[in-house]
Design a protein around this motif. Structure first.
Motif, mmCIF file in Angstrom:
data_model
loop_
_atom_site.group_PDB
_atom_site.id
_atom_site.type_symbol
_atom_site.label_atom_id
_atom_site.label_comp_id
_atom_site.label_asym_id
_atom_site.label_seq_id
_atom_site.Cartn_x
_atom_site.Cartn_y
_atom_site.Cartn_z
ATOM 1 N N HIS A 81 2.848 6.459 -0.903
ATOM 2 C CA HIS A 81 3.269 7.804 -0.526
ATOM 3 C C HIS A 81 3.280 7.979 0.999
ATOM 4 N N VAL A 82 2.199 7.552 1.663
ATOM 5 C CA VAL A 82 2.180 7.738 3.115
ATOM 6 C C VAL A 82 3.291 6.929 3.778
ATOM 7 N N ARG A 83 3.633 5.784 3.209
ATOM 8 C CA ARG A 83 4.748 5.006 3.763
ATOM 9 C C ARG A 83 6.073 5.750 3.573
ATOM 10 N N SER A 84 6.170 6.539 2.503
ATOM 11 C CA SER A 84 7.419 7.253 2.230
ATOM 12 C C SER A 84 7.604 8.483 3.115
ATOM 13 N N VAL A 85 6.492 9.065 3.616
ATOM 14 C CA VAL A 85 6.623 10.294 4.412
ATOM 15 C C VAL A 85 6.434 10.053 5.915
ATOM 16 N N PHE A 86 5.897 8.896 6.297
ATOM 17 C CA PHE A 86 5.799 8.521 7.705
ATOM 18 C C PHE A 86 6.646 7.272 7.941
ATOM 19 N N GLU A 87 7.059 7.075 9.169
ATOM 20 C CA GLU A 87 7.790 5.857 9.516
ATOM 21 C C GLU A 87 6.791 4.812 10.005
ATOM 22 N N PHE A 88 6.818 3.638 9.391
ATOM 23 C CA PHE A 88 5.905 2.562 9.759
ATOM 24 C C PHE A 88 6.626 1.556 10.659
ATOM 25 N N ALA A 89 5.909 1.028 11.650
ATOM 26 C CA ALA A 89 6.441 -0.054 12.468
ATOM 27 C C ALA A 89 6.638 -1.291 11.596
ATOM 28 N N ASP A 90 7.588 -2.123 11.976
ATOM 29 C CA ASP A 90 7.870 -3.327 11.184
ATOM 30 C C ASP A 90 6.648 -4.231 11.069
ATOM 31 N N ASP A 91 5.850 -4.279 12.132
ATOM 32 C CA ASP A 91 4.680 -5.165 12.139
ATOM 33 C C ASP A 91 3.384 -4.380 11.944
ATOM 34 N N VAL A 92 3.440 -3.265 11.218
ATOM 35 C CA VAL A 92 2.263 -2.418 11.029
ATOM 36 C C VAL A 92 1.106 -3.216 10.431
ATOM 37 N N GLU A 93 -0.086 -2.973 10.963
ATOM 38 C CA GLU A 93 -1.320 -3.557 10.424
ATOM 39 C C GLU A 93 -1.922 -2.552 9.448
ATOM 40 N N ILE A 94 -2.157 -2.983 8.195
ATOM 41 C CA ILE A 94 -2.710 -2.094 7.179
ATOM 42 C C ILE A 94 -3.994 -2.714 6.639
ATOM 43 N N THR A 95 -5.119 -2.063 6.942
ATOM 44 C CA THR A 95 -6.436 -2.554 6.552
ATOM 45 C C THR A 95 -7.020 -1.691 5.440
ATOM 46 N N VAL A 96 -7.639 -2.334 4.469
ATOM 47 C CA VAL A 96 -8.380 -1.621 3.435
ATOM 48 C C VAL A 96 -9.793 -2.196 3.370
ATOM 49 N N GLU A 97 -10.791 -1.306 3.363
ATOM 50 C CA GLU A 97 -12.174 -1.731 3.184
ATOM 51 C C GLU A 97 -12.489 -1.865 1.695
ATOM 52 N N ALA A 98 -13.362 -2.805 1.371
ATOM 53 C CA ALA A 98 -13.767 -3.006 -0.024
ATOM 54 C C ALA A 98 -15.207 -3.502 -0.061
ATOM 55 N N ASN A 99 -15.880 -3.236 -1.166
ATOM 56 C CA ASN A 99 -17.208 -3.792 -1.411
ATOM 57 C C ASN A 99 -17.113 -4.847 -2.510
ATOM 58 N N PRO A 100 -17.934 -5.890 -2.449
ATOM 59 C CA PRO A 100 -17.853 -6.976 -3.440
ATOM 60 C C PRO A 100 -17.974 -6.521 -4.886
ATOM 61 N N ASP A 101 -18.771 -5.469 -5.129
ATOM 62 C CA ASP A 101 -19.006 -5.040 -6.507
ATOM 63 C C ASP A 101 -17.825 -4.304 -7.125
ATOM 64 N N SER A 102 -16.853 -3.874 -6.311
ATOM 65 C CA SER A 102 -15.691 -3.159 -6.849
ATOM 66 C C SER A 102 -14.381 -3.813 -6.436
ATOM 67 N N PHE A 103 -14.438 -5.099 -6.123
ATOM 68 C CA PHE A 103 -13.251 -5.835 -5.679
ATOM 69 C C PHE A 103 -12.964 -6.956 -6.666
ATOM 70 N N ASP A 104 -11.770 -6.933 -7.234
ATOM 71 C CA ASP A 104 -11.404 -7.973 -8.190
ATOM 72 C C ASP A 104 -9.953 -8.398 -7.969
ATOM 73 N N GLU A 105 -9.479 -9.303 -8.810
ATOM 74 C CA GLU A 105 -8.139 -9.860 -8.663
ATOM 75 C C GLU A 105 -7.064 -8.769 -8.784
ATOM 76 N N TYR A 106 -7.261 -7.852 -9.700
ATOM 77 C CA TYR A 106 -6.260 -6.798 -9.891
ATOM 78 C C TYR A 106 -6.162 -5.912 -8.643
ATOM 79 N N PHE A 107 -7.309 -5.552 -8.088
ATOM 80 C CA PHE A 107 -7.305 -4.713 -6.883
ATOM 81 C C PHE A 107 -6.631 -5.452 -5.733
ATOM 82 N N ALA A 108 -6.969 -6.728 -5.562
ATOM 83 C CA ALA A 108 -6.377 -7.507 -4.478
ATOM 84 C C ALA A 108 -4.856 -7.588 -4.620
#
Length: 379
Positions: A81-108
């Motif tokens: 959604h945020v990508r649809s309403v804002f313009e992103f640079a072609d080389d935009v860096e997008i970081t997401v924080e995660a904890n080991p106990d809630s990070f799995d293959e599906y989330f990745a």
């Protein structure tokens, strides 16, 4: 100000449990709120998007709390959604924080498909005893499983580590660093534990129930980390951050260079058009304001030239490269030596500040007293 860059911070306030040292705006998960919160975030983005027509988002950082706890589907929906309403640079860096106990293959996989290209995984220590002391909701085995998945999907992976934990020794620091380097991260954040007033840990320390390593012991841990990481090809580009060349966190660099950024979510902060603002901290208030199409801001401060000068020094000196005197003038409209000539002269005579190629910086061996150096600029 650094007007060519525009960051976007998205705050997810939910956690599995509250760590004993944490004073961030976060609370144990409320499952029924995840979808509602995602909808509110999207509406807040809609409120801001008209103001940023023609501006490109150069970095996105989804932090918390624990963003991974809300699941891949909801977080993907927010990111799309945020990508649809804002313009992103072609080389935009997008970081997401995660904890080991809630990070799995599906989330990745969900994050990869949503355009995420940088993952930050919270560990703090490879020692389960120390993790228990911190109240972390995972053990080192959980981290190893998560790290393997993270490296499968992302080239740019950061691990968060902590120094100055109750019972921590230099041997523990060595064990942690050597254990995480096995997974070939591109970036490591190595922070000293900060004792925040009002946290459970603060109360235990003040009550004499917990004894933390002293400042000299923590400084020795930092020195050891710097030396070992340098040997493995990581350069220290900021007080607490180390990267392989080319993998410095662009979002955080934008903060340290006083770039503009938009903050979305509960208690999020932002800075643009010369104003720093903070959102409300109560979830009910946040929902109420969004429901009537009102920005959920609780406070704002117009930054004066005096404020800007101090901010530029305070933030710029966190970087090992320091800051350019010319950039200081372009950013603040003032001459550094006119504003801080006396302070610079005093600190340089003490060997606490240096100038090279028109850049002011703290010598790396003096980083352990960075806070006391910065207080010299407070007026």
């Amino acid at each position: 100000m650094n007007s060519d860059k525009l960051g976007l911070y998205v705050h997810i306030p939910f956690c599995k449990s509250k760590c004993v040292y944490c004073d961030f705006c976060s609370f144990p998960d409320k499952n029924n709120d995840f979808k509602a919160y995602g909808c509110a975030l999207k509406k807040e983005a809609d409120l801001y998007s008209p103001r940023f027509k023609g501006r490109k988002i150069t970095s996105v950082f989804v932090g918390g709390g624990t963003p991974s706890i809300i699941g891949g589907d909801i977080l993907s929906d927010i990111l799309h959604h945020v990508r649809s309403v804002f313009e992103f640079a072609d080389d935009v860096e997008i970081t997401v924080e995660a904890n080991p106990d809630s990070f799995d293959e599906y989330f990745a996989g969900s994050m990869k498909a949503a355009g995420v290209n940088r993952l930050s995984l919270g560990l703090q220590s490879a020692n389960d005893r120390l993790l228990k002391n911190l109240g972390r909701p995972h053990d080192f085995e959980d981290f190893c499983k998560a790290a393997k998945i993270a490296k499968k999907y992302f080239d740019n992976v950061n691990f968060d580590l902590m120094l100055g934990i109750e019972g921590q020794t230099l041997a523990d620091v060595r064990e942690t660093l050597e254990s995480v380097l096995v997974f070939s991260p591109a970036h490591l954040s190595v922070y000293g534990l900060i004792l925040e007033r009002g946290t459970p840990l603060y109360k235990k320390v003040k009550g004499g129930k917990v004894i933390l390593p002293d400042s000299d012991q923590t400084a020795d841990m930092y020195d050891f980390a710097v030396e070992l990481l340098d040997y493995h090809g990581f350069h220290r580009y900021e007080v607490s951050n180390f990267a392989i060349d080319g993998y410095e966190c662009r979002h955080n660099l934008n903060y340290w260079e006083r770039g503009e950024y938009l903050g979305l979510g509960l208690a999020a902060h932002g800075y643009f058009n010369g104003v720093r603002y903070a959102n409300v901290r109560r979830l009910e208030n946040y929902y109420n304001k969004i429901s009537v199409a009102t920005r959920p801001v609780s406070s704002g401060q117009k930054i004066t030239q005096k404020d800007a000068c101090f901010e530029y020094v305070m933030l710029g000196l966190r970087k090992t490269a320091g800051f350019s005197v010319d950039e200081f003038k372009r950013n603040t409209g003032a001459d550094f030596f006119d504003v801080y000539g006396k302070e610079f002269e005093k600190l340089s005579q003490q060997g606490l500040l240096c100038v090279r190629e028109n850049c002011i910086y703290i010598p790396p061996e003096r980083f352990y007293v960075a806070n006391s150096i910065l207080t010299e600029f407070v007026r």
